[in-house]
Design a protein around this motif. Structure first.
Motif, PDB file in Angstrom:
ATOM      1  N   GLY A 174       0.952  -0.825  -0.446  1.00  0.00           N
ATOM      2  CA  GLY A 174      -0.187  -0.105   0.026  1.00  0.00           C
ATOM      3  C   GLY A 174       0.879   1.494  -0.168  1.00  0.00           C
ATOM      4  O   GLY A 174       1.698   1.127  -0.435  1.00  0.00           O
ATOM      5  N   SER A 175       0.325   2.347   0.706  1.00  0.00           N
ATOM      6  CA  SER A 175       0.794   3.848   0.599  1.00  0.00           C
ATOM      7  C   SER A 175       2.727   3.448   1.384  1.00  0.00           C
ATOM      8  O   SER A 175       3.048   4.164   1.290  1.00  0.00           O
ATOM      9  CB  SER A 175       0.303   4.582   1.609  1.00  0.00           C
ATOM     10  N   ASP A 176       2.920   2.625   1.952  1.00  0.00           N
ATOM     11  CA  ASP A 176       4.257   2.378   2.588  1.00  0.00           C
ATOM     12  C   ASP A 176       5.092   1.384   1.528  1.00  0.00           C
ATOM     13  O   ASP A 176       6.005   1.584   1.775  1.00  0.00           O
ATOM     14  CB  ASP A 176       4.196   0.651   4.199  1.00  0.00           C
ATOM     15  N   THR A 177       4.667   1.238   0.665  1.00  0.00           N
ATOM     16  CA  THR A 177       5.951   0.992  -0.765  1.00  0.00           C
ATOM     17  C   THR A 177       6.558   2.212  -1.136  1.00  0.00           C
ATOM     18  O   THR A 177       5.860   3.064  -1.534  1.00  0.00           O
ATOM     19  CB  THR A 177       4.463   0.593  -2.180  1.00  0.00           C
ATOM     20  N   GLN A 178       7.975   1.092  -1.265  1.00  0.00           N
ATOM     21  CA  GLN A 178       8.679   2.290  -2.004  1.00  0.00           C
ATOM     22  C   GLN A 178       8.398   2.779  -3.019  1.00  0.00           C
ATOM     23  O   GLN A 178       8.581   4.560  -3.419  1.00  0.00           O
ATOM     24  CB  GLN A 178       9.898   1.975  -1.314  1.00  0.00           C
ATOM     25  N   TRP A 179       8.037   2.439  -4.273  1.00  0.00           N
ATOM     26  CA  TRP A 179       7.390   2.978  -5.493  1.00  0.00           C
ATOM     27  C   TRP A 179       6.833   3.158  -4.968  1.00  0.00           C
ATOM     28  O   TRP A 179       6.721   4.575  -6.223  1.00  0.00           O
ATOM     29  CB  TRP A 179       7.509   1.188  -6.382  1.00  0.00           C
ATOM     30  N   TYR A 180       5.674   3.580  -4.572  1.00  0.00           N
ATOM     31  CA  TYR A 180       4.706   3.959  -4.641  1.00  0.00           C
ATOM     32  C   TYR A 180       5.214   5.649  -4.646  1.00  0.00           C
ATOM     33  O   TYR A 180       4.631   6.468  -4.917  1.00  0.00           O
ATOM     34  CB  TYR A 180       3.688   3.648  -3.706  1.00  0.00           C
TER      35      TYR A 180
END
Length: 120
Positions: free
Chosen positions: A51-57
Motif C-alpha cells: 500500500g502507501s508504505d511501498t517505496q515505489w508508490y
C-alpha cells in the motif's frame, strides 16, 4: 504508434507480470520492479504490495511518469494515485479476479492505495 500500442495491449492480455521503471525520489536513479497489474479496456491498474508504505508508490507520487515493459514492448505512462476507498476496493477486486483471492492475500499486506494509467 497504433501498432506498438496494439502489440503492448496484446502482451498485457497474455502476461501476468510486467516491469515498471520509476525514478527514485531521493536518488534520482531509475528503479525497475516486477509488478502484477490489471488491464481493463484502456486502463492499466497497479496495486502496491504494501500500500502507501511501498517505496515505489512514494517514488511515483513524486514523479508520476513511469515506464512499463511487457517483455520487450514498453510505454511511458503517467499514472494517477487512487486513494478513495471505494475505488481502491474495486481495484483490489479486479486483482482478486485475475490472480485469485488467496495469492492477493498472500502477497499484499496493505490495501489503502492503487494507481491507474491510461493507455489511450
Amino acid at each position: 504508434m497504433s501498432i506498438s500500442k496494439d502489440s503492448l495491449k496484446e502482451r498485457l492480455t497474455r502476461y501476468r507480470q510486467i516491469k515498471i521503471s520509476v525514478i527514485g525520489r531521493k536518488s534520482g536513479r531509475t528503479i525497475s520492479i516486477p509488478v502484477w497489474f490489471v488491464l481493463e479496456g484502456e486502463k492499466l491498474y497497479l496495486l502496491p504490495v504494501q500500500g502507501s508504505d511501498t517505496q515505489w508508490y512514494k517514488n511515483v507520487l513524486k514523479n508520476p511518469s513511469i515506464r512499463i515493459d511487457a517483455r520487450g514492448v514498453g510505454a511511458e505512462l503517467r499514472v494517477q494515485p487512487v486513494t478513495e476507498s471505494k475505488m481502491v476496493k474495486s481495484v483490489i477486486e479486479k486483482f482478486r479476479e485475475k490472480y485469485g483471492a488467496g495469492d492477493v492475500k498472500k502477497y499484499y499486506s496493505k490495501f489503502d492505495v492503487a494507481f491507474v494509467a491510461n493507455l489511450g
